[in-house]
Design a protein around this motif. Structure first.
Motif, short mmCIF file in Angstrom:
data_model
loop_
_atom_site.label_atom_id
_atom_site.label_comp_id
_atom_site.label_asym_id
_atom_site.label_seq_id
_atom_site.Cartn_x
_atom_site.Cartn_y
_atom_site.Cartn_z
N GLU A 25 9.87 -15.98 -13.33
CA GLU A 25 9.55 -15.30 -11.68
C GLU A 25 9.80 -13.86 -11.65
O GLU A 25 8.77 -13.36 -10.75
CB GLU A 25 10.25 -16.21 -10.80
CG GLU A 25 9.81 -17.75 -10.75
CD GLU A 25 10.97 -18.39 -9.81
OE1 GLU A 25 11.47 -18.00 -9.18
OE2 GLU A 25 10.59 -19.71 -9.79
N LEU A 26 10.84 -13.49 -12.42
CA LEU A 26 11.14 -12.05 -12.08
C LEU A 26 10.42 -11.17 -12.83
O LEU A 26 10.68 -9.96 -12.73
CB LEU A 26 12.84 -11.82 -12.15
CG LEU A 26 13.76 -12.71 -11.13
CD1 LEU A 26 14.95 -12.42 -11.58
CD2 LEU A 26 13.40 -12.16 -9.68
N GLN A 58 19.01 -18.15 -6.38
CA GLN A 58 18.33 -17.30 -5.30
C GLN A 58 19.34 -16.03 -5.17
O GLN A 58 18.60 -14.78 -4.78
CB GLN A 58 18.77 -18.23 -3.73
CG GLN A 58 17.97 -17.18 -2.57
CD GLN A 58 18.09 -18.29 -1.49
OE1 GLN A 58 18.48 -19.28 -1.45
NE2 GLN A 58 17.41 -17.54 -0.25
N THR A 59 20.51 -16.17 -5.30
CA THR A 59 21.48 -14.83 -5.35
C THR A 59 21.12 -13.73 -6.42
O THR A 59 21.06 -12.66 -6.22
CB THR A 59 23.06 -15.28 -5.49
OG1 THR A 59 23.39 -16.23 -4.11
CG2 THR A 59 23.88 -13.99 -5.44
N ALA A 61 18.13 -13.61 -8.15
CA ALA A 61 16.95 -13.20 -7.90
C ALA A 61 16.94 -12.08 -6.85
O ALA A 61 16.64 -11.01 -6.98
CB ALA A 61 16.05 -14.07 -7.41
N GLU A 62 17.93 -12.21 -5.73
CA GLU A 62 17.98 -11.13 -4.62
C GLU A 62 18.67 -9.78 -5.27
O GLU A 62 18.04 -8.76 -4.98
CB GLU A 62 18.72 -11.73 -3.60
CG GLU A 62 18.03 -12.88 -2.70
CD GLU A 62 18.87 -13.39 -1.82
OE1 GLU A 62 19.97 -13.09 -1.64
OE2 GLU A 62 18.48 -14.52 -1.03
N ARG A 63 19.73 -10.11 -6.01
CA ARG A 63 20.42 -8.98 -6.57
C ARG A 63 19.66 -8.15 -7.73
O ARG A 63 19.60 -6.94 -7.73
CB ARG A 63 21.81 -9.50 -7.34
CG ARG A 63 22.67 -9.84 -6.20
CD ARG A 63 24.13 -10.34 -6.91
NE ARG A 63 24.69 -9.37 -7.53
CZ ARG A 63 25.83 -9.67 -8.21
NH1 ARG A 63 26.35 -10.62 -8.45
NH2 ARG A 63 26.45 -8.41 -9.09
N LEU A 65 15.97 -7.92 -7.68
CA LEU A 65 15.37 -7.44 -7.04
C LEU A 65 15.67 -6.20 -6.15
O LEU A 65 15.00 -5.27 -5.83
CB LEU A 65 14.49 -8.44 -5.87
CG LEU A 65 13.65 -9.58 -6.74
CD1 LEU A 65 13.02 -10.35 -5.79
CD2 LEU A 65 12.42 -8.88 -7.58
N GLU A 66 17.01 -6.09 -5.62
CA GLU A 66 17.32 -5.10 -4.99
C GLU A 66 17.53 -3.98 -5.58
O GLU A 66 17.34 -2.78 -5.32
CB GLU A 66 18.92 -5.82 -4.39
CG GLU A 66 19.48 -4.55 -3.46
CD GLU A 66 20.72 -5.15 -2.80
OE1 GLU A 66 21.85 -4.71 -3.29
OE2 GLU A 66 20.92 -6.11 -2.23
N ARG A 69 14.22 -1.96 -6.17
CA ARG A 69 13.75 -1.35 -4.98
C ARG A 69 13.59 0.19 -5.47
O ARG A 69 14.72 0.88 -5.78
CB ARG A 69 14.41 -1.46 -3.73
CG ARG A 69 14.22 -2.87 -3.27
CD ARG A 69 14.82 -3.19 -1.98
NE ARG A 69 14.58 -4.56 -1.29
CZ ARG A 69 15.63 -5.13 -0.90
NH1 ARG A 69 16.81 -4.73 -0.34
NH2 ARG A 69 15.23 -6.45 -0.45
#
Length: 105
Positions: A25-26, A58-59, A61-63, A65-66, A69
């Motif tokens: 996914e990532l 979920q955590t 993936a968020e870290r 993707l952050e 950026r």
């Protein structure tokens, strides 16, 4: 109508996600994500087929993707919008070419 015991259990059990699914996914390689997880304290992950709880996935993936950026672009240079070019320096002409030779009678 009664709710079966199986349905009650399935509702309370959190979903798990495999590391290789999360990596896909990532857009990462499996071993790259496993190394990232180890570096960030997820020691229970042994390989790409290990599982993470849904909240953990979920955590993570968020870290990740952050971190991807893009940074803010630097401010544009304050220039007038055109280029001022200097004229080429005149080349030195040899003295013999500029002075006419005296005519001998």
């Amino acid at each position: 109508m009664g709710v079966s015991v199986w349905m009650q259990r399935s509702v309370t059990v959190m979903a798990k996600k495999r590391v290789y699914e999360l990596a896909k996914e990532l857009g990462m390689a499996n071993n790259e994500l496993v190394e990232w997880l180890h570096a960030h304290g997820y020691d229970e992950v042994k390989s790409h087929s290990s599982s993470l709880e849904d909240g953990q996935a979920q955590t993570v993936a968020e870290r990740i993707l952050e971190g991807r950026r893009p940074k803010a672009a630097p401010p544009a240079a304050t220039s007038p919008g055109f280029v001022v070019r200097r004229r080429a320096a005149p080349t030195a002409v040899p003295a013999s070419a500029t002075a006419p030779e005296p005519m001998v009678p």
